[in-house]
Each structure stands twice: as C-alpha cells, then as structure tokens.
Scaffold this motif. Structure first.
Motif, short mmCIF file in Angstrom:
data_model
loop_
_atom_site.label_atom_id
_atom_site.label_comp_id
_atom_site.label_asym_id
_atom_site.label_seq_id
_atom_site.Cartn_x
_atom_site.Cartn_y
_atom_site.Cartn_z
N UNK A 22 11.65 -7.44 -9.18
CA UNK A 22 12.02 -6.10 -8.74
C UNK A 22 12.84 -5.35 -9.79
N UNK A 23 13.70 -6.07 -10.50
CA UNK A 23 14.46 -5.43 -11.57
C UNK A 23 13.55 -4.94 -12.68
N UNK A 24 12.49 -5.69 -12.95
CA UNK A 24 11.51 -5.23 -13.95
C UNK A 24 10.84 -3.94 -13.47
N UNK A 51 15.21 -5.05 4.17
CA UNK A 51 16.26 -4.17 3.65
C UNK A 51 17.40 -4.98 3.02
N UNK A 52 17.76 -6.11 3.66
CA UNK A 52 18.86 -6.90 3.10
C UNK A 52 18.44 -7.55 1.78
N UNK A 53 17.25 -8.10 1.73
CA UNK A 53 16.77 -8.70 0.48
C UNK A 53 16.71 -7.64 -0.62
N UNK A 54 16.27 -6.44 -0.26
CA UNK A 54 16.22 -5.35 -1.23
C UNK A 54 17.62 -5.04 -1.76
N UNK A 55 18.61 -5.04 -0.87
CA UNK A 55 19.99 -4.83 -1.30
C UNK A 55 20.45 -5.93 -2.27
N UNK A 66 0.82 -1.21 0.00
CA UNK A 66 0.00 0.00 0.00
C UNK A 66 0.86 1.26 0.00
N UNK A 67 1.89 1.29 0.84
CA UNK A 67 2.77 2.45 0.89
C UNK A 67 3.53 2.62 -0.42
N UNK A 68 4.03 1.52 -0.95
CA UNK A 68 4.82 1.60 -2.17
C UNK A 68 3.97 2.08 -3.34
N UNK A 69 2.79 1.52 -3.48
CA UNK A 69 1.95 1.85 -4.63
C UNK A 69 1.31 3.23 -4.51
N UNK A 73 5.80 -5.41 -4.72
CA UNK A 73 6.32 -6.17 -3.59
C UNK A 73 7.84 -6.22 -3.59
N UNK A 74 8.39 -6.64 -2.47
CA UNK A 74 9.84 -6.82 -2.36
C UNK A 74 10.15 -8.27 -1.98
#
Length: 265
Positions: free
Chosen positions: A183-185, A159-163, A78-81, A196-197
């Motif tokens: 996520x790259x897309x 945060x680590x997965x995002x990195x 929700x926050x991201x979108x 999502x992440x």
C-alpha cells in the motif's frame, strides 16, 4: 501547516490528525471516536437485532455473511481501480467534490486521518447495495441482516488495517507488514497498481500487482492522480475546492511553496 497534537482526548475530531505523528494507542482511541466507525458499529448491532427478529437458518446466515466477506476484496478492487482512480469524475461538476473527498484528498496527503476514513454518504450505499440483495436472495430478511452486518464489520476491519498501513508503526504481523509495504508503494511510488488493501489477490489476477524494483521510475502523478495544473485549466472544480492550487510533490515537503501558490492564486 498548522501544528497538530498527537494525543487523543475527548473531542478529538474537533482538530486534524496525521497518522505519521500518532502512536498505535492514539489510533485506537481516535478510531473508536470517529463518527463513521460509530455508525458502522451501531448499524451492525441493529442488523444483528433484526436477524433475531427475523432469523434465517444457520446455513443461510453463514452463507450470506460468507459471500459478502469473499466479495468484499473484489468490490473494493473494482471501485478503487475504476472509480476512485478514474479520470472522469473530476470532469463532471457535481461529482468533482465527491471525487475530491473520497480519494483525491487521500492521495494528496495519505497520512491525513480524517480523509482516510470513507465518507458515509458514499460507503453506506455501497455496503448496503452489495450485501442486502445477496443476503436476501440467500435467506430473506434474516439473510439480508446477516449480510449487512458482515459488510459493516468487514468495513471496520478494513478501515483499521488501512489506518495501520499509514501509521508510523511497524506491524508485528508479517501479513499486515506485507500489506503495508504494497500500500505504501501505491501511495508514494506508483498509484497505478496494488489497489488492494487487505487482499492483493485481484491485483495478481488482473495484472496490477507489483514490487517497487519492477517499476524503478516513480509516477509523477502519485500524489495528484493525474489531476494536474494543465488538466485543472479545463476542469477547474477540484482546484477551486482545494483553495486554488493543485499540490505536487511529497505532502511533507510542500511547505512554503504551496502557501506561496495559494497566495498567488
């Protein structure tokens, strides 16, 4: 662009770092030296200490932590979108700098490590606002402490997965590799989806999940989130904070063109 060393040493955060130039070892070292991560870990420990001082029952503790872990992907979606990818924050002068820091800069250069990490003044109120009321309703002070600790630890994992998703590294885990692909897309093809992440459940439920072949045309706003030169004429605050330019194109291909734009501005 300033040359950046990928080696991680004491005082690492006195200079900029880019994940496409770092190894997995560099990332591990940098990650545990980043102030926000240190703050999350310290607050999680403080929450656990609070739980021992005001313990909830085992069932209440597990329930409080479990609810937070389950809610996290939905809250992030929700926050991201609807916040980070909004087209309203940059229109408000006192919110423009916040929007620039929490997401615009990340899309401008997805591999810039400092702006990949969330800013504490935005993340901590969100984590506390979601976890503490839920935990307190389930198990009082002990439940609130357990929920907050779960929220902070989940944020560290996120945060680590995002990195990892931005690191020049092919994950050995098929699950994480699939997360990285989506996520790259989102960052390099079309920002209007795959929000999502660590989970794309809500993308599937709400119709924003996609594979690149389903969208053959690349989004023209994937790096600027719709904040174009034309938009900046009316809402100039983010452009001003960005040195007088609105960057376009792949961050590694801008080079002299962006320097020339900055000089002209």
């Amino acid at each position: 662009m300033k040359q950046v060393s990928s080696s991680a040493k004491p005082g690492i955060w006195k200079r900029s770092h880019y994940l496409d130039r770092m190894t997995l070892k560099d990332l591990w070292i940098a990650y545990f030296q980043y102030p926000a991560i240190i703050a999350y870990i310290g607050l999680a420990i403080a929450s656990i200490v609070t739980w021992f001082a005001y313990p909830a029952s085992l069932l209440q503790t597990v329930a409080a932590a479990g609810v937070v872990v389950v809610l996290y992907p939905l809250v992030w979606y929700c926050l991201h979108r609807w916040v980070l990818h909004s087209n309203w924050m940059f229109k408000v002068p006192f919110l423009a700098s916040t929007w620039k820091r929490i997401h615009y800069d990340h899309h401008q250069d997805p591999n810039h490590l400092e702006v990949l990490f969330g800013a504490l003044h935005t993340t901590l109120p969100t984590i506390a606002g979601v976890s503490i009321p839920v935990g307190y309703a389930i198990g009082g002070i002990g439940g609130a402490a357990a929920a907050l600790a779960a929220g902070l630890i989940t944020t560290c994992v996120y945060e680590f997965v995002h990195c990892i998703q931005h690191l020049a590294y092919k994950p050995k885990s098929k699950v994480i590799a699939e997360m990285k692909k989506r996520h790259m897309a989102h960052h390099f093809h079309d920002e209007n989806g795959n929000y999502g992440i660590t989970s794309y459940l809500w993308d599937r439920v709400l119709g924003t999940f996609y594979d690149r072949p389903e969208r053959p045309k690349k989004s023209p706003t994937v790096f600027n989130l719709g904040y174009t030169e034309e938009v900046a004429v009316r809402y100039p605050w983010v452009k001003t904070l960005s040195g007088g330019i609105v960057a376009t194109g792949h961050p590694r291909k801008r080079g002299d063109t962006q320097n020339a734009d900055r000089e002209a501005a």
